[in-house]
Design a protein around this motif. Sequence first.
Motif: not given
Length: 987
Positions: A104-108, A119-129, A150-158
């Motif tokens: 999801f790069r560049n989706l600012f 069927r998602i079984s794994y989320l990379h730590p930088s998935t939502f960077n 750290a998977v939600f590390a950049d989602l401070e406005n969630l």
Amino acid sequence: MEKHRLNILVLVAILNPLSHFSLSYSFRNCVENPTSNHTRFDCMYRYEQNASAIVADLPPSAKVLNISVCAVSTIPSGSFSHLPNLTVLRLHNKNLSNIDKDAFRNLFQLQIMNLSSNRISYLHPSTFNNLHSITNLLIQDNLLPSLSQAVFADLENLESLILRRNLLSSFSVVVESVAHMSKLTTLDLSFNRLPSLHHKARLPPSLQRLYLGNNRLKTLGCKTDLFSRVKVLDLSYHKNLSSKDFRGLDLGSITYLRLRSTSVNVGELLNVTNLTPQHMDFSGLGLNNSLVKLCKLLRKHVKTHAIRKMILQSNGIHNLSKATFHNCPSFTNILDLSQNELKTTGCLQFLRDHQQLQIIKVEHNHLTKLESCKRTDDLSFPHMKEMSYRYNRILLVSGFAFYHTPNLTNLELNINIIAYLDHKALHGLRNLKNLRLDNNLLTDVYEDSFEDLHSLNTLNLRNNRIAVIFNRTFHSLQKLEILDLGGNKISQLMPEAFSGLSSLTKLYLDRNCLKKIDGDLFGKLHNTLQVLDLEANNIRYSSMFENPPFVKLTKLLDLKLSGQLPRGIAMLPLDFFRGLSSLRSLWLTNNHIAFFGWNTFDDLLSLEFLVLDNSCVGVTQLKPGIFKNLRKLKHLRAKNLGIRSFSREVFGNLTRLEVVYLNHNVMQTLNSTFLEELLNLKYLDVEKCPLSCGCLNTDLQNWTNSTQKVQLAHIYDLKCPDLPNSDFHDFDTKVCYLHIEIYFFASTYSVSLLLTLIPLLYVKLYWKFKYSYYVFRSWFGEQWRRVREQEEDCEYDAFVSYNSEDEKWVLDTLVPNLEGNGSSFRLCLHHRDFELGRDIVDNIVKAVYSSRKTLCVVSQHYLHSEWCSLEIQLASYRMFDELRDVLLLIFLEPIPERQLSAYHRMRRVMLKKTYLQWPGRDCSDPTKAQELFWKKLKRALRSSNNRSREEEEGSKEREEEPQERAEEREHFINERQKDDEPYYLMP
């Protein structure tokens, strides 16, 4: 060359952010919402497994993207990097299992992301960077067993995180991953595998709603301040949870606590926590036999002595007596008794001490009857505004059933089996605004059924068994705006059925048994009616009629006539829609209309939305001008209408069209020039149309690959019916363009062929061409026009056509015998009568048409003369054209027939006409023969189609005629015995 072209395209793409439109404003896997201005896209039911392949050709202006019900299993890194303005991304498609790093790069700008039902079984730590703008993230219905810290590390406005229905087993890991979110208000972890609420980190202080139901909690095991700031807490469906698990927990901020299907004892819970009782949902706690005890407990703990919401769902309550809630604090707002075992509620005697109550719900119980409450004069609930008895088994509603709740504004009796509604069942409800009686078994409604409902705004009688609407049934409903009678068996509407409905704006009569539309009946609603739904009735016309059914509905905005049974409306009679000058939407879907009148839509001057899907019988031949007055039409749906041609003659006046659906039609070509003339067109769907991949559609293919303003939906799915394994958007068009060498070959070949044929034609057809040339020249010069009636005014009796070699015989023999010796004939001769200075051809034409006869002196010299041939052919043309005897032939010498074969025009004359032979020297009696010759010639010159010529000869000559004929015959027989050549006499 190809490399150079690619460099140009790259340059254009850099300079213009919307340059993809210059190639083709259509998308391989997505469809743009026609009204979104390049911002909303749906990519559904696609077979590509890679998300980047689906969105590769979308523009950077996209804001809302929906990739649902697809085969996508992978989202590669940077799949959406070219969509920087995306704010909403939906990826719930049931097959997604792998999300690459930086997918999801560049989706600012992204704010909402939905990854549900995959069927998602794994989320990379930088998935939502770098997704700093996301406020809502939905990952429900997946297979996540755990989360990276750290998977939600950049989602401070969630603000909302939905993780329900996964395989999460560690509450502490989840808390650690969201602890930094300063704006998180909702966290849903329901339907996971959490065994306890043990945690190391703290929940965000902003968290207000926490859902933990349907996990595997056997104990809470949490710190006492875990829920200190939470307002809504759900811990339902944990049978092992008991009151002691809540000991010491800070529940002071809770405004709603749900503990359905747990082993919690309310009394103990209130004793071991600081929970406020009125904020607790008492559903599913098995309180059937302890309601009295509960009330006493609540009175003890509720300081205000009032409970705003009392929710008692799923407690197995069978009976309610007057004493049941006697000791309870006062119920002021809602009492919910749904999903219990109640068989009756009487007249709400169990609420005698709670007359301030405003809303009561008794849904999903076993009520069979609503009894009369008129005799309970001492019991009244003046503050009661809403009552709901949905999902019961009510069969009968007695008279005065709501006498004790006179101020009701909303009453829901739908989804029961009500077969009888007493005439006075609704008596006294003068303030009622909304009444739902849909999905019951009502067969009749009466004149007095609704007589007291003077304030009613909405009446829903859908899906009952009503067959007739009697006169004045709704006469007192002067404020009714919405009347829903759909899904019944109505076959008859009495003349005064809608009397009194002076405010009605929406009338639903769909799915009934109406066979015709009563214009007078609906005409009584002409002042207010805006929506009329007549779908799925039995309306059918097979012939014209005199009275248009909608002529009085001048304010109607929406009309639905789709799906008439059993086979649809057979035809739309002329003037069928007369009077609907304000109509904006018309639905005619799923009919079998064999005939559209040429003025069917003439009165729909304000129409903007027209649906004709599946409304044809075979191939439809729409008449030119059928849409001539629909100049405001913006949206046209004509799916499977059997349209053969989208032509200017039929659709040319629809200049404001924005959206057109033509899919599943039989069009083989589309006029791209006409499409360009539709200046407002934004969306065109021709999916499943058999467009030919041939030269006729070359311009259309070029247009589809170059248009910048019209979206051609599903154009990449369009196959070539005449070229297997070929697509319409790129079929080979080279064969349709002739190269320069082909033009050179065609021109040189034509010149060579012409140079070869000219000599042959000159030799074989010289005289034919020359004759034709002179004939047309004379016709063009208007020299041929002579009137038959002017024959008696001809200047000459005969024009003499001869060769110069025979001029001596003509001047010495012919002329003296015809113009001299007492004869009165006037002859036209070349040397004497032709006009000096005039073209010889014009002189010949004038001579032929200025003479009553043409006298041809034929000899061997005559046959070889070009001018003589022209003269005899002009004379024969006149004979055939005017069907008159104008040609005489004199043979100066015997000429065998074989010598005449080349002159078929003369031969045709000889086969049809007789001719004269000049007696030669070999004749036995030349003097007598010549004398007979001159008599026959003079008589031939005198003959005419007009009888005046014959009459002026006098009776004397007619008396001598038999004798002359006898002499001729005798002479002919004598001569014939000596001469072998053919010889004919004038008849």
